[in-house]
Write a protein that holds these residues in place. Structure first.
Motif, PDB file in Angstrom:
ATOM      1  N   SER A  25     -11.397   3.884  20.304  1.00 59.72           N
ATOM      2  CA  SER A  25      -9.985   3.631  20.014  1.00 59.72           C
ATOM      3  C   SER A  25      -9.773   3.372  18.523  1.00 59.72           C
ATOM      4  CB  SER A  25      -9.494   2.443  20.836  1.00 59.72           C
ATOM      5  OG  SER A  25      -8.159   2.143  20.518  1.00 59.72           O
ATOM      6  N   ASP A  26     -10.693   2.648  17.901  1.00 61.96           N
ATOM      7  CA  ASP A  26     -10.594   2.409  16.458  1.00 61.96           C
ATOM      8  C   ASP A  26     -10.623   3.735  15.692  1.00 61.96           C
ATOM      9  OD1 ASP A  26     -10.504  -0.325  16.863  1.00 61.96           O
ATOM     10  OD2 ASP A  26     -12.610  -0.661  16.366  1.00 61.96           O
ATOM     11  N   LEU A  27     -11.498   4.644  16.117  1.00 61.41           N
ATOM     12  CA  LEU A  27     -11.556   5.957  15.481  1.00 61.41           C
ATOM     13  C   LEU A  27     -10.225   6.684  15.608  1.00 61.41           C
ATOM     14  CD1 LEU A  27     -15.083   7.050  16.677  1.00 61.41           C
ATOM     15  CD2 LEU A  27     -14.366   6.855  14.290  1.00 61.41           C
ATOM     16  N   LEU A  28      -9.608   6.587  16.782  1.00 64.45           N
ATOM     17  CA  LEU A  28      -8.330   7.243  16.992  1.00 64.45           C
ATOM     18  C   LEU A  28      -7.253   6.655  16.084  1.00 64.45           C
ATOM     19  CD1 LEU A  28      -6.698   9.353  18.537  1.00 64.45           C
ATOM     20  CD2 LEU A  28      -6.296   7.623  20.302  1.00 64.45           C
ATOM     21  N   HIS A  29      -7.263   5.340  15.907  1.00 68.63           N
ATOM     22  CA  HIS A  29      -6.295   4.713  14.998  1.00 68.63           C
ATOM     23  C   HIS A  29      -6.360   5.334  13.614  1.00 68.63           C
ATOM     24  CE1 HIS A  29      -4.362   1.241  16.940  1.00 68.63           C
ATOM     25  NE2 HIS A  29      -5.439   1.202  17.707  1.00 68.63           N
ATOM     26  N   PHE A  30      -7.559   5.425  13.066  1.00 67.54           N
ATOM     27  CA  PHE A  30      -7.708   5.972  11.722  1.00 67.54           C
ATOM     28  C   PHE A  30      -7.390   7.467  11.689  1.00 67.54           C
ATOM     29  CE2 PHE A  30     -10.435   2.148  11.284  1.00 67.54           C
ATOM     30  CZ  PHE A  30      -9.693   1.535  10.294  1.00 67.54           C
ATOM     31  N   PHE A  31      -7.786   8.199  12.721  1.00 71.95           N
ATOM     32  CA  PHE A  31      -7.502   9.625  12.778  1.00 71.95           C
ATOM     33  C   PHE A  31      -5.998   9.885  12.814  1.00 71.95           C
ATOM     34  CE2 PHE A  31      -6.643  13.491  15.201  1.00 71.95           C
ATOM     35  CZ  PHE A  31      -7.233  14.414  14.357  1.00 71.95           C
ATOM     36  N   VAL A  32      -5.286   9.173  13.673  1.00 72.94           N
ATOM     37  CA  VAL A  32      -3.838   9.366  13.767  1.00 72.94           C
ATOM     38  C   VAL A  32      -3.169   8.943  12.467  1.00 72.94           C
ATOM     39  CG1 VAL A  32      -1.722   8.679  14.988  1.00 72.94           C
ATOM     40  CG2 VAL A  32      -3.785   9.237  16.285  1.00 72.94           C
ATOM     41  N   SER A  33      -3.673   7.903  11.843  1.00 72.21           N
ATOM     42  CA  SER A  33      -3.145   7.484  10.551  1.00 72.21           C
ATOM     43  C   SER A  33      -3.264   8.622   9.543  1.00 72.21           C
ATOM     44  CB  SER A  33      -3.893   6.251  10.049  1.00 72.21           C
ATOM     45  OG  SER A  33      -3.477   5.907   8.757  1.00 72.21           O
ATOM     46  N   MET A  34      -4.405   9.314   9.530  1.00 72.50           N
ATOM     47  CA  MET A  34      -4.583  10.432   8.608  1.00 72.50           C
ATOM     48  C   MET A  34      -3.638  11.575   8.949  1.00 72.50           C
ATOM     49  SD  MET A  34      -8.614  10.613   7.628  1.00 72.50           S
ATOM     50  CE  MET A  34      -9.250  10.757   9.270  1.00 72.50           C
ATOM     51  N   CYS A  35      -3.456  11.842  10.244  1.00 68.17           N
ATOM     52  CA  CYS A  35      -2.510  12.890  10.647  1.00 68.17           C
ATOM     53  C   CYS A  35      -1.118  12.566  10.119  1.00 68.17           C
ATOM     54  CB  CYS A  35      -2.469  13.016  12.168  1.00 68.17           C
ATOM     55  SG  CYS A  35      -3.953  13.735  12.900  1.00 68.17           S
ATOM     56  N   LEU A  36      -0.683  11.335  10.308  1.00 69.47           N
ATOM     57  CA  LEU A  36       0.643  10.928   9.842  1.00 69.47           C
ATOM     58  C   LEU A  36       0.763  11.077   8.337  1.00 69.47           C
ATOM     59  CD1 LEU A  36       1.092   7.744  12.047  1.00 69.47           C
ATOM     60  CD2 LEU A  36       2.467   9.838  12.194  1.00 69.47           C
ATOM     61  N   LEU A  89       0.809  -1.215   0.000  1.00 69.47           N
ATOM     62  CA  LEU A  89       0.000   0.000   0.000  1.00 69.47           C
ATOM     63  C   LEU A  89       0.846   1.271   0.000  1.00 69.47           C
ATOM     64  CD1 LEU A  89      -2.613  -1.138   2.695  1.00 69.47           C
ATOM     65  CD2 LEU A  89      -2.857  -1.211   0.204  1.00 69.47           C
ATOM     66  N   GLY A  90       2.135   1.133  -0.216  1.00 67.86           N
ATOM     67  CA  GLY A  90       3.030   2.279  -0.112  1.00 67.86           C
ATOM     68  C   GLY A  90       2.883   3.312  -1.208  1.00 67.86           C
ATOM     69  N   ASP A  91       2.262   2.950  -2.329  1.00 67.96           N
ATOM     70  CA  ASP A  91       2.166   3.883  -3.456  1.00 67.96           C
ATOM     71  C   ASP A  91       0.832   4.619  -3.524  1.00 67.96           C
ATOM     72  OD1 ASP A  91       4.705   3.189  -4.264  1.00 67.96           O
ATOM     73  OD2 ASP A  91       3.998   1.587  -5.587  1.00 67.96           O
ATOM     74  N   ILE A  92      -0.006   4.473  -2.494  1.00 70.48           N
ATOM     75  CA  ILE A  92      -1.298   5.156  -2.521  1.00 70.48           C
ATOM     76  C   ILE A  92      -1.072   6.644  -2.262  1.00 70.48           C
ATOM     77  CG2 ILE A  92      -3.546   5.378  -1.392  1.00 70.48           C
ATOM     78  CD1 ILE A  92      -3.406   2.414  -0.710  1.00 70.48           C
ATOM     79  N   PRO A  93      -1.542   7.510  -3.167  1.00 73.65           N
ATOM     80  CA  PRO A  93      -1.379   8.956  -2.950  1.00 73.65           C
ATOM     81  C   PRO A  93      -2.108   9.422  -1.689  1.00 73.65           C
ATOM     82  CG  PRO A  93      -2.143   8.489  -5.193  1.00 73.65           C
ATOM     83  CD  PRO A  93      -2.222   7.207  -4.424  1.00 73.65           C
ATOM     84  N   MET A  94      -1.619  10.519  -1.110  1.00 74.10           N
ATOM     85  CA  MET A  94      -2.181  11.003   0.146  1.00 74.10           C
ATOM     86  C   MET A  94      -3.683  11.233   0.058  1.00 74.10           C
ATOM     87  SD  MET A  94      -1.290  14.252   2.625  1.00 74.10           S
ATOM     88  CE  MET A  94      -1.737  15.490   1.460  1.00 74.10           C
ATOM     89  N   ASP A  95      -4.162  11.837  -1.024  1.00 75.19           N
ATOM     90  CA  ASP A  95      -5.594  12.119  -1.094  1.00 75.19           C
ATOM     91  C   ASP A  95      -6.418  10.833  -1.059  1.00 75.19           C
ATOM     92  OD1 ASP A  95      -4.685  11.480  -3.715  1.00 75.19           O
ATOM     93  OD2 ASP A  95      -6.295  12.631  -4.640  1.00 75.19           O
ATOM     94  N   GLN A  96      -5.944   9.800  -1.740  1.00 72.06           N
ATOM     95  CA  GLN A  96      -6.665   8.527  -1.716  1.00 72.06           C
ATOM     96  C   GLN A  96      -6.572   7.853  -0.355  1.00 72.06           C
ATOM     97  OE1 GLN A  96      -5.754   5.966  -5.035  1.00 72.06           O
ATOM     98  NE2 GLN A  96      -5.825   7.678  -6.459  1.00 72.06           N
ATOM     99  N   TRP A  97      -5.392   7.955   0.295  1.00 71.36           N
ATOM    100  CA  TRP A  97      -5.235   7.381   1.637  1.00 71.36           C
ATOM    101  C   TRP A  97      -6.214   8.061   2.593  1.00 71.36           C
ATOM    102  CZ3 TRP A  97      -2.431   3.261   3.327  1.00 71.36           C
ATOM    103  CH2 TRP A  97      -2.337   3.084   4.707  1.00 71.36           C
ATOM    104  N   LEU A  98      -6.300   9.381   2.522  1.00 69.31           N
ATOM    105  CA  LEU A  98      -7.209  10.111   3.406  1.00 69.31           C
ATOM    106  C   LEU A  98      -8.667   9.762   3.114  1.00 69.31           C
ATOM    107  CD1 LEU A  98      -5.468  13.606   3.536  1.00 69.31           C
ATOM    108  CD2 LEU A  98      -5.379  11.780   5.244  1.00 69.31           C
ATOM    109  N   GLN A  99      -8.999   9.580   1.842  1.00 63.60           N
ATOM    110  CA  GLN A  99     -10.364   9.167   1.498  1.00 63.60           C
ATOM    111  C   GLN A  99     -10.679   7.809   2.108  1.00 63.60           C
ATOM    112  OE1 GLN A  99     -10.683   9.206  -2.773  1.00 63.60           O
ATOM    113  NE2 GLN A  99     -10.275  11.399  -2.908  1.00 63.60           N
ATOM    114  N   LYS A 100      -9.761   6.865   1.946  1.00 65.00           N
ATOM    115  CA  LYS A 100      -9.977   5.512   2.476  1.00 65.00           C
ATOM    116  C   LYS A 100     -10.078   5.527   3.999  1.00 65.00           C
ATOM    117  CE  LYS A 100      -7.589   3.212  -1.361  1.00 65.00           C
ATOM    118  NZ  LYS A 100      -8.779   2.722  -2.008  1.00 65.00           N
ATOM    119  N   GLN A 101      -9.242   6.322   4.644  1.00 64.14           N
ATOM    120  CA  GLN A 101      -9.272   6.394   6.101  1.00 64.14           C
ATOM    121  C   GLN A 101     -10.551   7.080   6.591  1.00 64.14           C
ATOM    122  OE1 GLN A 101      -7.466   4.356   7.271  1.00 64.14           O
ATOM    123  NE2 GLN A 101      -5.331   4.880   7.470  1.00 64.14           N
ATOM    124  N   THR A 102     -11.012   8.065   5.846  1.00 67.94           N
ATOM    125  CA  THR A 102     -12.264   8.731   6.208  1.00 67.94           C
ATOM    126  C   THR A 102     -13.424   7.748   6.114  1.00 67.94           C
ATOM    127  OG1 THR A 102     -11.422  10.872   5.470  1.00 67.94           O
ATOM    128  CG2 THR A 102     -13.810  10.656   5.648  1.00 67.94           C
TER     129      THR A 102
END
Length: 120
Positions: free
Chosen positions: A72-83, A24-37
């Protein structure tokens, strides 16, 4: 290391692992944020199920453990988006503190943004 820094470090380790192991390393930031949202929306839906939002059904007893797990699951995804957006724990803290200050100003009717002051 404070707790928020530790959470960010743990999430970074996990995120790096899944990106490498699952290709999953090549996913652009906008797509990563969409998926995490979308993932966060799913977790929010699970949280809603835990707190009896369906007023047309008989309520079930609240399970604090499950509620905490969903939060806690929400926090995981939120922190992932921050990173993914390049934010550190310190960045998040600074932005949060600034926004919290602005929110208080809005409630006091002292913000440049109109429409928030409490009316008597």
């Amino acid at each position: 290391m404070d707790k928020l820094d530790h959470i960010f470090a743990l999430q970074k380790q996990f995120q790096d692992r899944i990106k490498q192991e699952r290709g999953l390393g090549d996913i652009p930031m906008d797509q990563w944020l969409q998926k995490q949202t979308l993932a966060m929306l799913s977790e929010l839906s699970e949280l809603l199920e835990e707190v009896n939002f369906k007023w047309w059904k008989n309520p079930h007893p609240l399970d604090e453990g499950r509620i905490r797990e969903e939060l806690s699951d929400l926090l995981h995804f939120f922190v992932s988006m921050c990173l993914e957006a390049g934010m550190t724990a310190e960045d998040l803290y600074a932005v949060y503190v600034g926004k919290n200050r602005e929110n208080h100003l809005r409630q006091d009717g002292l913000s440049d943004k109109p429409g928030y002051g409490v009316q008597a």
